[in-house]
Scaffold this motif. Structure first.
Motif, PDB file in Angstrom:
ATOM      1  N   MET A   1       0.849  -1.161   0.000  1.00  0.00           N
ATOM      2  CA  MET A   1       0.000   0.000   0.000  1.00  0.00           C
ATOM      3  C   MET A   1       0.903   1.234   0.000  1.00  0.00           C
ATOM      4  N   SER A   2       0.648   2.142  -0.917  1.00  0.00           N
ATOM      5  CA  SER A   2       1.501   3.325  -1.031  1.00  0.00           C
ATOM      6  C   SER A   2       1.119   4.371   0.017  1.00  0.00           C
ATOM      7  N   ASN A   3       1.974   5.363   0.145  1.00  0.00           N
ATOM      8  CA  ASN A   3       1.732   6.428   1.113  1.00  0.00           C
ATOM      9  C   ASN A   3       0.500   7.239   0.743  1.00  0.00           C
ATOM     10  N   ARG A   4       0.254   7.405  -0.564  1.00  0.00           N
ATOM     11  CA  ARG A   4      -0.922   8.171  -0.994  1.00  0.00           C
ATOM     12  C   ARG A   4      -2.210   7.471  -0.584  1.00  0.00           C
ATOM     13  N   SER A   5      -2.283   6.172  -0.768  1.00  0.00           N
ATOM     14  CA  SER A   5      -3.507   5.474  -0.405  1.00  0.00           C
ATOM     15  C   SER A   5      -3.678   5.413   1.115  1.00  0.00           C
ATOM     16  N   GLN A   6      -2.580   5.328   1.857  1.00  0.00           N
ATOM     17  CA  GLN A   6      -2.687   5.387   3.319  1.00  0.00           C
ATOM     18  C   GLN A   6      -3.211   6.737   3.764  1.00  0.00           C
ATOM     19  N   PHE A   7      -2.736   7.814   3.116  1.00  0.00           N
ATOM     20  CA  PHE A   7      -3.220   9.158   3.444  1.00  0.00           C
ATOM     21  C   PHE A   7      -4.712   9.276   3.135  1.00  0.00           C
ATOM     22  N   GLY A   8      -5.146   8.694   2.017  1.00  0.00           N
ATOM     23  CA  GLY A   8      -6.567   8.706   1.670  1.00  0.00           C
ATOM     24  C   GLY A   8      -7.417   7.963   2.690  1.00  0.00           C
ATOM     25  N   PHE A   9      -6.933   6.795   3.127  1.00  0.00           N
ATOM     26  CA  PHE A   9      -7.654   6.050   4.154  1.00  0.00           C
ATOM     27  C   PHE A   9      -7.709   6.817   5.471  1.00  0.00           C
ATOM     28  N   ILE A  10      -6.645   7.520   5.804  1.00  0.00           N
ATOM     29  CA  ILE A  10      -6.635   8.318   7.034  1.00  0.00           C
ATOM     30  C   ILE A  10      -7.655   9.448   6.945  1.00  0.00           C
ATOM     31  N   LEU A  11      -7.763  10.118   5.781  1.00  0.00           N
ATOM     32  CA  LEU A  11      -8.759  11.183   5.620  1.00  0.00           C
ATOM     33  C   LEU A  11     -10.175  10.643   5.766  1.00  0.00           C
ATOM     34  N   ILE A  12     -10.439   9.490   5.171  1.00  0.00           N
ATOM     35  CA  ILE A  12     -11.767   8.901   5.283  1.00  0.00           C
ATOM     36  C   ILE A  12     -12.044   8.474   6.720  1.00  0.00           C
ATOM     37  N   LEU A  13     -11.050   7.933   7.411  1.00  0.00           N
ATOM     38  CA  LEU A  13     -11.218   7.526   8.809  1.00  0.00           C
ATOM     39  C   LEU A  13     -11.476   8.736   9.706  1.00  0.00           C
ATOM     40  N   ILE A  14     -10.788   9.843   9.466  1.00  0.00           N
ATOM     41  CA  ILE A  14     -11.015  11.065  10.251  1.00  0.00           C
ATOM     42  C   ILE A  14     -12.448  11.552  10.068  1.00  0.00           C
ATOM     43  N   ALA A  15     -12.932  11.566   8.831  1.00  0.00           N
ATOM     44  CA  ALA A  15     -14.307  11.990   8.572  1.00  0.00           C
ATOM     45  C   ALA A  15     -15.303  11.069   9.265  1.00  0.00           C
ATOM     46  N   PHE A  16     -15.025   9.775   9.256  1.00  0.00           N
ATOM     47  CA  PHE A  16     -15.912   8.816   9.905  1.00  0.00           C
ATOM     48  C   PHE A  16     -15.946   9.026  11.420  1.00  0.00           C
ATOM     49  N   VAL A  17     -14.798   9.248  12.030  1.00  0.00           N
ATOM     50  CA  VAL A  17     -14.731   9.462  13.480  1.00  0.00           C
ATOM     51  C   VAL A  17     -15.459  10.745  13.874  1.00  0.00           C
ATOM     52  N   ILE A  18     -15.293  11.812  13.093  1.00  0.00           N
ATOM     53  CA  ILE A  18     -15.976  13.071  13.394  1.00  0.00           C
ATOM     54  C   ILE A  18     -17.486  12.897  13.290  1.00  0.00           C
ATOM     55  N   SER A  19     -17.959  12.212  12.262  1.00  0.00           N
ATOM     56  CA  SER A  19     -19.399  12.031  12.106  1.00  0.00           C
ATOM     57  C   SER A  19     -19.980  11.155  13.218  1.00  0.00           C
ATOM     58  N   ILE A  20     -19.256  10.124  13.630  1.00  0.00           N
ATOM     59  CA  ILE A  20     -19.720   9.287  14.745  1.00  0.00           C
ATOM     60  C   ILE A  20     -19.758  10.092  16.039  1.00  0.00           C
ATOM     61  N   THR A  21     -18.755  10.947  16.245  1.00  0.00           N
ATOM     62  CA  THR A  21     -18.720  11.779  17.446  1.00  0.00           C
ATOM     63  C   THR A  21     -19.932  12.689  17.526  1.00  0.00           C
ATOM     64  N   PHE A  22     -20.288  13.337  16.410  1.00  0.00           N
ATOM     65  CA  PHE A  22     -21.454  14.214  16.425  1.00  0.00           C
ATOM     66  C   PHE A  22     -22.758  13.438  16.507  1.00  0.00           C
ATOM     67  N   CYS A  23     -22.795  12.216  16.023  1.00  0.00           N
ATOM     68  CA  CYS A  23     -24.007  11.404  16.168  1.00  0.00           C
ATOM     69  C   CYS A  23     -24.215  10.970  17.618  1.00  0.00           C
ATOM     70  N   LEU A  24     -23.134  10.639  18.301  1.00  0.00           N
ATOM     71  CA  LEU A  24     -23.251  10.179  19.683  1.00  0.00           C
ATOM     72  C   LEU A  24     -23.429  11.316  20.681  1.00  0.00           C
ATOM     73  N   ASN A  25     -22.899  12.493  20.372  1.00  0.00           N
ATOM     74  CA  ASN A  25     -22.999  13.627  21.282  1.00  0.00           C
ATOM     75  C   ASN A  25     -23.446  14.868  20.506  1.00  0.00           C
ATOM     76  N   PRO A  26     -24.747  15.005  20.217  1.00  0.00           N
ATOM     77  CA  PRO A  26     -25.215  16.149  19.430  1.00  0.00           C
ATOM     78  C   PRO A  26     -25.146  17.474  20.178  1.00  0.00           C
ATOM     79  N   LYS A  27     -24.912  17.454  21.485  1.00  0.00           N
ATOM     80  CA  LYS A  27     -24.797  18.710  22.232  1.00  0.00           C
ATOM     81  C   LYS A  27     -23.532  19.481  21.874  1.00  0.00           C
TER      82      LYS A  27
END
Length: 68
Positions: A1-27
């Protein structure tokens, strides 16, 4: 796996974590002192978060699927 694809997976993972955080704690969307006037503020902030997460995932997808 190249560095570019790892960076892409990290960006998608960050977006997923942020969306889960706001779903669990809407306050987190409601700032202090605006408890009574939250309708427009929460809708606007939520739309900004959705749009920025969408762009983050699309950038990550573009990086992963880029042909060298």
């Amino acid at each position: 796996m190249s560095n570019r694809s790892q960076f892409g997976f990290i960006l998608i993972l960050i977006a997923f974590v942020i969306s889960i955080t706001f779903c669990l704690n809407p306050k987190l969307l409601i700032p202090k002192g605006y408890a009574l006037a939250i309708d427009g503020l929460v809708v606007a902030r939520t739309l900004m978060i959705i749009f920025s997460l969408y762009l983050l995932v699309k950038i990550g997808d573009l990086i992963i699927n880029k042909k060298d």
